[in-house]
Design an enzyme around this catalytic site. Structure first.
Site, PDB file in Angstrom:
ATOM      1  N   ILE A   1     -12.078  -3.875  13.300  1.00 52.47           N
ATOM      2  CA  ILE A   1     -11.796  -4.114  11.652  1.00 52.47           C
ATOM      3  C   ILE A   1     -11.387  -5.288  11.315  1.00 52.47           C
ATOM      4  O   ILE A   1     -11.264  -5.613  10.266  1.00 52.47           O
ATOM      5  CB  ILE A   1     -10.587  -2.947  11.561  1.00 52.47           C
ATOM      6  CG1 ILE A   1      -9.326  -3.354  11.960  1.00 52.47           C
ATOM      7  CG2 ILE A   1     -11.222  -1.552  11.606  1.00 52.47           C
ATOM      8  CD1 ILE A   1      -8.353  -2.666  11.144  1.00 52.47           C
TER       9      ILE A   1
ATOM     10  N   LEU B   1       4.118   3.197  22.233  1.00 55.47           N
ATOM     11  CA  LEU B   1       3.589   4.673  22.311  1.00 55.47           C
ATOM     12  C   LEU B   1       3.915   5.518  21.036  1.00 55.47           C
ATOM     13  O   LEU B   1       3.314   6.234  20.813  1.00 55.47           O
ATOM     14  CB  LEU B   1       4.016   5.110  23.834  1.00 55.47           C
ATOM     15  CG  LEU B   1       3.489   6.587  23.929  1.00 55.47           C
ATOM     16  CD1 LEU B   1       1.790   6.570  24.087  1.00 55.47           C
ATOM     17  CD2 LEU B   1       3.909   6.999  25.353  1.00 55.47           C
TER      18      LEU B   1
ATOM     19  N   LYS C   1       0.834  -1.165   0.020  1.00 57.01           N
ATOM     20  CA  LYS C   1       0.089   0.142  -0.091  1.00 57.01           C
ATOM     21  C   LYS C   1       0.810   1.045  -0.055  1.00 57.01           C
ATOM     22  O   LYS C   1       0.603   2.431  -0.618  1.00 57.01           O
ATOM     23  CB  LYS C   1      -0.888   0.037   1.226  1.00 57.01           C
ATOM     24  CG  LYS C   1      -2.250  -1.169   1.210  1.00 57.01           C
ATOM     25  CD  LYS C   1      -3.029  -0.964   2.301  1.00 57.01           C
ATOM     26  CE  LYS C   1      -4.259  -1.747   2.141  1.00 57.01           C
ATOM     27  NZ  LYS C   1      -4.946  -1.702   3.273  1.00 57.01           N
TER      28      LYS C   1
ATOM     29  N   GLY D   1     -16.399  -6.358  11.595  1.00 56.23           N
ATOM     30  CA  GLY D   1     -15.448  -5.703  10.443  1.00 56.23           C
ATOM     31  C   GLY D   1     -15.815  -6.182   9.111  1.00 56.23           C
ATOM     32  O   GLY D   1     -15.331  -5.631   8.224  1.00 56.23           O
TER      33      GLY D   1
ATOM     34  N   ASP E   1     -10.384   2.723   2.528  1.00 58.00           N
ATOM     35  CA  ASP E   1     -10.412   1.932   3.578  1.00 58.00           C
ATOM     36  C   ASP E   1     -11.210   2.784   4.683  1.00 58.00           C
ATOM     37  O   ASP E   1     -12.251   2.447   5.416  1.00 58.00           O
ATOM     38  CB  ASP E   1      -8.980   1.731   4.312  1.00 58.00           C
ATOM     39  CG  ASP E   1      -8.334   0.526   3.611  1.00 58.00           C
ATOM     40  OD1 ASP E   1      -9.125  -0.470   3.191  1.00 58.00           O
ATOM     41  OD2 ASP E   1      -7.170   0.532   3.570  1.00 58.00           O
TER      42      ASP E   1
END
Ligand code: ATR
Length: 285
Positions: A222, A157, A69, A245, A105
């Protein structure tokens, strides 16, 4: 006079588990279109030559999935607004010989909730679990639909921080230790992590208590294999409205089909049953 068949592809590495050929095949038959939608496995080092060669083979374009992608984004000469915001392309087409890239998406995510939980975007505050590639599309969808506060929780994080920095105002990054408190504030809770995805270590219990969530909160995942993920099972147990999803997969396919084959298809109960039947056959449910 026989018309030349319209051709589209889905490419990834690997590609054999993709259900996109089933979706597009269903619509081609439903609309009586003389066309094909073919799964083509392309290794990362062959992707750029694939992009150069597909127009010559008569393809109008196609879908691009993992791991291509970002490479498709880099190769496309023109991008739609969603692809630009997300930095990844899942749909390719040609306009006067120019390679164009879009990202459906975020559209698929929002359209699935529009259909399964109308009014979901009346909330201001969302909690997004996970900060991978899919997380980017979700945050874009949420911003586009007016969420003013989007909290991203991620194990790493720094990945959540990168996403928050990319999308700017109203998007914040947090570690899992803050997730429990964030649950209370969210009108929408989205799982984009692979926790509970088949083949990624079966976690029977999702590591977050949802019993303190707002009563009107909507929860969606999802992941669609399994259809009822441990996250959705937990959300149901807490009395939340849930949306699975699979609908995101079905809805994200709509814009590409329209581009390549010239007809806007519908996501119907019959299409969903068709895909569910295949998942059952494959033992995925
Ligand atoms: P994609 O790009 O398809 O979203 P990914 O980049 O592998 O896939 O991201 C998967 C997400 O699931 C990430 O947010 C990942 O967290 P990290 O960024 O910390 O890796 C999350 N994830 C996967 N396994 C997890 C686990 N055991 N606990 C918590 N989060 C997990």
């Amino acid at each position: 006079m026989a018309e030349t068949a319209l051709r589209a592809f889905v490419t990834g590495f690997p590609i054999k588990h993709s259900r996109s050929p089933l979706i597009h095949g269903f619509w081609l038959k439903e609309h009586g279109i003389n066309g094909t939608y073919e799964a083509i496995e392309v290794a990362p080092d062959a992707f750029s030559s694939f992009l150069q060669s597909f127009p010559g083979k008569g393809f109008a374009g196609g879908n691009v999935t993992i791991p291509h992608k970002e490479a498709a984004f880099a190769a496309a000469q023109s991008h739609d607004a969603a692809a630009t915001a997300i930095g990844a392309v899942n749909t390719l087409w040609l306009e006067k010989g120019v390679l164009c890239g879009g990202n459906t998406d975020a559209y698929g995510f929002a359209a699935n909730l529009d259909s399964g939980a109308p009014g979901w975007d009346n909330a201001d505050s969302a909690l997004v679990l996970g900060a991978g590639g899919a997380g980017r599309a979700i945050v874009h969808a949420l911003q586009s639909r007016g969420f003013s506060s989007i909290a991203i929780v991620n194990r790493t994080l720094s990945r959540a921080g990168d996403l928050a920095a990319h999308f700017g105002a109203g998007v914040s990054a947090h570690g899992w230790e803050e997730a429990q408190a964030l649950v209370r504030q969210a009108g929408l809770i989205v799982n984009t992590t692979s926790l509970g995805m088949s083949g990624h270590g079966e976690a029977e219990d999702f590591p977050l208590d949802l019993s303190n969530a707002q009563k009107a909160a909507v929860a969606t995942d999802i992941v669609y294999v399994p259809l009822k993920t441990p996250f959705l099972a937990k959300a149901q147990g807490a009395g939340l409205k849930t949306v699975d999803g699979l609908g995101m997969l079905l809805h994200q396919a709509v814009p590409g089909f329209e581009r390549w084959f010239g007809t806007r298809p519908q996501v119907t109960a019959a299409l969903r049953e068709h895909i569910l039947a295949d998942m059952k056959k494959a033992g995925a449910l």
